[in-house]
Design an enzyme around this catalytic site. Structure first.
Site, mmCIF file in Angstrom:
data_model
loop_
_atom_site.group_PDB
_atom_site.id
_atom_site.type_symbol
_atom_site.label_atom_id
_atom_site.label_comp_id
_atom_site.label_asym_id
_atom_site.label_seq_id
_atom_site.Cartn_x
_atom_site.Cartn_y
_atom_site.Cartn_z
ATOM 1 N N ASP A 124 0.810 -1.214 0.000
ATOM 2 C CA ASP A 124 0.000 0.000 0.000
ATOM 3 C C ASP A 124 0.847 1.268 0.000
ATOM 4 O OD1 ASP A 124 -2.726 -0.925 -0.013
ATOM 5 O OD2 ASP A 124 -2.289 -1.830 1.934
ATOM 6 N N TYR A 162 7.819 -9.853 6.443
ATOM 7 C CA TYR A 162 7.612 -8.423 6.640
ATOM 8 C C TYR A 162 8.271 -7.992 7.950
ATOM 9 C CZ TYR A 162 3.783 -8.098 3.163
ATOM 10 O OH TYR A 162 3.037 -8.085 2.016
#
Lengths: 247, 247
Positions: free
Chosen positions: A52, A110
């Protein structure tokens, strides 16, 4: 026809995210355009998945096909010369024609960075989420223990995960580790796959626990309720880094 | 009348530097304006010294005088609310009226960050100087050994140092240490004072040695020649951080 895999890093600050979107500059679109300019044919660049707006990457992957005979070394160099400095191709490699950046992926790593201090830090403001004021480190670590394993993460997904209907919202989080680092904490997430905004929603829930807004005992209940509205707010984008796509 | 000392951090990327300049946004001007808005009287903000465009600070200091009875805690909070996120007041403290941010300083600590890799890094591009390709670490360290001590640094100063005529260009560099850090090296400089662009000119000279463009044996000669044109190019601003002003 050769299939080329790119490994790349980017600073997500100035982009609408990875994915091509109308009326916004996406990282995918910029790289695709640079490839087309370089190779003089149209290119379809497939990423491992979207990130994003404001989310960063140290190890995003993507693939495309070309008839060009440019060496991967020249390809990387020429592409970097065409790209802005906040996007860097770290590696280009020829891969088998059945390799697919998204469907061949076995997992992802991540990292989420938290800055703990009295004031936010000008130099890390785009790369760390500042948590000012009280922070209950023990509650935070206790809450984190509930997440590793195979669960239905529906309460931590912002919308139905398209294209993986068979799997629904069940995912395996192999690892959620918390490391001390200069100025704060680094959370490392490794899983077979991640639902939309799943990492940021887990972090948001942990942060609310550290702030005393919820207790770690509530978390098993959150998994059962499968209701996004019950879990914590989505943590800010700027602390999140896609570190590695595992194949 | 109370004298207030500010300790502050900033990301120098978006500014013309510390010092007020016509037709450019300086960090000093921004803080001065915010103080004037807050305190409703004109303010003369004196820094410990200037930093150039693109140079960062983790511990710049400055002082100003006010009749306001605001506590230092409130002052810091209100000032941070008025300042952009790339400038943060880390501390505000009342100091004796004879304290002077510049003239009371006994020394300064600067860090210079070098990124050693095949490609520059999008996330650190504004805070590390990338050195791509060959880098002779031994030559670099050998060259660095010549700098600590009391020397005439004229060959490493971009222009005559105004306001310290008696001292000329003689300075004492107490420490030049090289540390490994993730992705590269950190150079720590501590001295009683630094001439204009002195740190960046020393780093530029060291980098030319590491690239094989000069040898470390030439450095004593550079000190003797007192000729800026003989030493290395000025290293880029973005790797440089003013870490601390010593009092």
């Amino acid at each position: 026809m050769r299939r080329i895999k790119l490994t790349l890093a980017y600073d997500g600050t100035n982009y609408s995210g990875w994915q091509v979107q109308p009326n916004a500059v996406s990282i995918q679109a910029l790289i695709q355009k640079a490839l087309e300019r370089m190779l003089r044919h149209s290119v379809a660049l497939s990423g491992s998945g979207r990130t994003d707006a404001g989310v960063h990457a140290e190890g995003q992957t993507a693939h495309f096909d070309t008839d060009s005979t440019l060496s991967p070394f020249r390809l990387r160099h020429s592409l970097n010369a065409l790209l802005p400095p906040d996007i860097r191709i770290l590696d280009a490699a020829q891969v088998p024609n059945d390799f697919h950046a998204r469907y061949s992926a076995k997992g992802k790593i991540y990292h989420y960075h938290i800055h703990l201090a009295r004031e936010s830090n000008p130099m890390t403001r785009l790369y760390r989420t500042p948590i000012l004021g009280p922070f209950d480190r023990e509650a935070f670590e206790q809450a984190a223990l509930h997440f590793p394993g195979t669960h239905d993460f529906a309460s931590f997904a912002n919308e139905a995960h398209r294209g993986a209907a068979a799997l629904g919202s069940i995912r395996t989080l192999r690892r959620l580790e918390i490391f001390e680092q200069s100025g704060g904490l680094r959370l490392e997430f490794e899983g077979d796959g991640f639902l939309y905004k799943m990492v940021r929603n887990i972090v948001g829930t942990l942060l609310e626990t550290a702030k005393g807004k919820r207790t770690s005992d509530e978390i098993p209940q959150l998994f059962e309720e499968k209701d996004r509205k019950k879990a914590g707010a989505t943590a800010p984008a700027q602390g999140l880094f896609l570190m590695k796509v595992l194949y």
